[in-house]
Design an enzyme around this catalytic site. Structure first.
Site, PDB file in Angstrom:
ATOM      1  CE1 TYR A 122      -9.572 -16.594   4.868  1.00  0.00           C
ATOM      2  CE2 TYR A 122      -7.497 -17.755   5.080  1.00  0.00           C
ATOM      3  CZ  TYR A 122      -8.344 -16.964   4.348  1.00  0.00           C
ATOM      4  OH  TYR A 122      -7.982 -16.537   3.098  1.00  0.00           O
TER       5      TYR A 122
ATOM      6  N   PRO B  42      -1.509 -13.703  -1.411  1.00  0.00           N
ATOM      7  CG  PRO B  42       0.616 -13.441  -0.467  1.00  0.00           C
ATOM      8  CD  PRO B  42      -0.223 -13.038  -1.656  1.00  0.00           C
ATOM      9  N   GLY B  43      -2.939 -14.678   1.704  1.00  0.00           N
ATOM     10  CA  GLY B  43      -3.565 -14.174   2.928  1.00  0.00           C
ATOM     11  C   GLY B  43      -3.077 -15.005   4.101  1.00  0.00           C
ATOM     12  NE  ARG B  44      -4.876 -21.139   4.445  1.00  0.00           N
ATOM     13  CZ  ARG B  44      -6.077 -21.420   4.953  1.00  0.00           C
ATOM     14  NH1 ARG B  44      -6.210 -21.660   6.231  1.00  0.00           N
ATOM     15  NH2 ARG B  44      -7.143 -21.461   4.165  1.00  0.00           N
TER      16      ARG B  44
ATOM     17  CB  CYS C 112     -25.087 -25.359  23.007  1.00  0.00           C
ATOM     18  SG  CYS C 112     -24.992 -24.307  24.456  1.00  0.00           S
ATOM     19  CD  GLU C 113     -23.649 -26.399  16.877  1.00  0.00           C
ATOM     20  OE1 GLU C 113     -23.283 -27.307  16.100  1.00  0.00           O
ATOM     21  OE2 GLU C 113     -24.550 -25.615  16.639  1.00  0.00           O
TER      22      GLU C 113
ATOM     23  NE  ARG D 211      -8.597 -22.627   8.766  1.00  0.00           N
ATOM     24  CZ  ARG D 211      -7.815 -23.697   8.852  1.00  0.00           C
ATOM     25  NH1 ARG D 211      -7.336 -24.078  10.009  1.00  0.00           N
ATOM     26  NH2 ARG D 211      -7.505 -24.384   7.780  1.00  0.00           N
TER      27      ARG D 211
ATOM     28  N   GLY E  77      -3.600 -18.662  -1.747  1.00  0.00           N
ATOM     29  CA  GLY E  77      -3.857 -20.056  -1.401  1.00  0.00           C
ATOM     30  C   GLY E  77      -2.648 -20.835  -0.922  1.00  0.00           C
TER      31      GLY E  77
HETATM   32  C1  LIG Z   1      -9.261 -16.334  -0.282  1.00  0.00           C
HETATM   33  C2  LIG Z   1      -8.632 -15.720  -1.457  1.00  0.00           C
HETATM   34  C3  LIG Z   1      -7.271 -15.415  -1.426  1.00  0.00           C
HETATM   35  C4  LIG Z   1      -6.375 -15.739  -0.267  1.00  0.00           C
HETATM   36  O1  LIG Z   1      -6.308 -17.088   0.019  1.00  0.00           O
HETATM   37  P1  LIG Z   1      -5.269 -17.604   1.116  1.00  0.00           P
HETATM   38  O2  LIG Z   1      -5.492 -19.053   1.188  1.00  0.00           O
HETATM   39  O3  LIG Z   1      -5.602 -16.909   2.394  1.00  0.00           O
HETATM   40  O4  LIG Z   1      -3.906 -17.238   0.638  1.00  0.00           O
HETATM   41  C5  LIG Z   1      -6.727 -14.781  -2.525  1.00  0.00           C
HETATM   42  N1  LIG Z   1      -7.492 -14.469  -3.596  1.00  0.00           N
HETATM   43  C6  LIG Z   1      -8.803 -14.759  -3.657  1.00  0.00           C
HETATM   44  C7  LIG Z   1      -9.582 -14.382  -4.840  1.00  0.00           C
HETATM   45  C8  LIG Z   1      -9.408 -15.393  -2.595  1.00  0.00           C
HETATM   46  O5  LIG Z   1     -10.711 -15.699  -2.671  1.00  0.00           O
END
Ligand SMILES: *Cc1c(COP(=O)(O)O)cnc(C)c1O
Length: 440
Positions: free
Chosen positions: A398, A303-305, A368-369, A337, A260
């Site tokens: 994302y 972390p992903g984002r 079309c939105e 997003r 997150g």
């Molecule tokens: C979405 C998610 C993440 C990654 O969130 P980011 O905002 O992309 O870092 C990590 N753990 C869980 C369980 C998630 O659902």
């Protein structure tokens, strides 16, 4: 009115620069437009068409390394839902990260590149029997259980000792958008600490002979920009580990604090303080552990984002300029997003340099939105016209993973750039792909 309007000469030099916080390291702007990792936007658009997702490999790797350096003792699991494709999973594996998947489909991609099962966790508030069976067949290291039904079902399917984490909702608000707030009570994820649901889930796991409770998990939300929420969640989780020891006589060794971590989508927005996070979370965990008399648990983060968003740029071709709108050849099918969370982006002319004054326009998509917007009220040169190339930064996370076929539009390709070279990672979807699934 912007500073550039007041001082036109300054406008030129301002515009010739890039705000480094939203573009991949090494992105430059010159007379021929934008250049990412030594590859020009014009060349990418000509070779691969538009819209196209461009991904700077070195930026992804640099971010993986930043996590490993800031938190050497912590397991860093890349959240695959932010962007899953074979190459990205290979890069993060090579950089020593673990992986968090939330479906059999994401796991299938991980399998296809031989991502080590010992470094995979599976998540999700709904795991279908197919998801669970895929996780067990690949022998993923940990499954993060999210409901009593799942615990019973997994217990029946698994063989001892399948390691699990219990997903706990610590009641901490990450102060982010409602659609991506996951740490508070009264939402669909996890077992709330308050009211005893988490304690009940722990007992349910312990009652399953095939499962081994390895530890606890929490994830307070996404695009969380401050550290305080993580500290508070860590304290509550370790305190709960102490209660589990008191009730059941077992000492849990693992704590997953989720992901997150926020990224700046606009120049000047705060960046997540990774060093501060590392220090403060470490202190919160070890202090609370000492207070309740537990050994310091082994930490995992997800972390992903923050790993992939800043490495991605989307290139679009302007199709028309009309009624104060600049309309491009992509839209909500490649960037959900804006419609989902009202996300904000900046846009820049990418195929050439312009000395025309700036004006405020809204960049819209082809769907079309009326809500099919890429960026509202952004400055672009007045001479932007059909055929121009535009670039939107911060699109690595994302975007591809949330892309759709709305209006039967084919999803864009992903192209990796590095050291002046470009490489197609995921090809553009074709009409044949669309028709192949439609059996009439
Ligand atoms: C979405 C998610 C993440 C990654 O969130 P980011 O905002 O992309 O870092 C990590 N753990 C869980 C369980 C998630 O659902």
């Amino acid at each position: 009115m912007t500073l550039a309007d007041v001082l036109p000469s300054m406008g030129k030099s301002l515009r010739a620069k890039l705000d480094q916080d939203v573009w991949p390291l090494g992105t430059s702007i010159g007379p021929d437009g934008l250049c990412v990792a030594g590859v020009s936007a014009n060349e990418l658009a000509t070779r691969f068409g538009t819209p196209v997702y461009v991904l700077a490999e070195d930026e992804v790797r640099r971010r993986c390394r930043a996590y490993r350096t800031a938190l050497p003792e912590v397991e860093v699991a890349y959240a695959g839902k932010s962007l899953t494709c074979k190459a990205v999973l290979r890069w993060v594996a090579e950089e020593g990260l673990s992986l968090d998947v939330c479906s059999a489909g994401e796991l299938a991609v991980a399998r296809s590149v031989g991502f080590p099962a010992t470094r995979i966790l599976m998540h999700g508030n709904v795991k279908t029997p197919e998801d669970l069976k895929a996780a067990l067949a690949y022998e993923v290291d940990r499954i993060v259980v999210d409901s009593l039904d799942e615990i019973a079902q997994l217990g029946a399917l698994a063989r001892y000792p399948q390691r699990v984490l219990v997903r706990v909702t610590p009641g901490v608000d990450g102060h982010t958008h409602k659609a991506i707030t996951t740490g508070v009570d009264n939402q669909k994820f996890g077992f709330p600490l308050s009211g005893g649901a988490a304690a009940e889930a722990v007992a349910a796991v312990l009652a399953q002979p095939s499962l081994r409770l390895a530890g606890l998990h929490c994830h307070i939300g996404s695009q969380v920009s401050t550290v305080a929420g993580y500290e508070e969640a860590a304290r509550r989780m370790v305190t709960f580990m102490g209660q589990i020891r008191d009730t059941h006589g077992i000492v849990l060794r693992e704590l997953d604090l989720g992901g997150g971590h926020a990224v700046p989508y606009l120049p000047g927005e705060p960046t997540f303080d990774l060093t501060g996070y590392a220090q403060r979370v470490r202190v919160a965990v070890s202090y609370t552990a000492a207070t309740v008399g537990l050994p310091v648990p082994h930490l995992t983060i997800e972390p992903g984002r923050a790993v992939v968003a800043p490495a991605g740029i989307t290139l679009y071709r302007v199709v028309t300029v009309k009624n104060g709108f600049v309309a491009v050849d992509g839209g909500m099918s490649d960037n959900m997003r804006v419609a989902l969370y009202g996300a904000k982006y900046c846009v820049r002319l990418a195929g050439r340099q312009s000395n025309a004054p700036l004006r405020t326009v809204t960049v819209v998509g082809r769907h079309c939105e009326a809500g099919d917007v890429i960026a509202e009220d952004v400055p672009l040169p007045t001479d932007v016209h059909a055929g121009d190339l535009l670039a939107v930064p911060m699109t690595g996370a994302y975007h591809h993973s949330l892309a759709s076929n709305y209006n039967q539009v084919c999803r864009p390709p992903i192209v990796a750039v590095r050291d002046g070279q470009s490489r197609l990672l995921v090809r553009r979807e074709t009409e044949d792909d669309l028709l192949a699934r439609d059996l009439g």
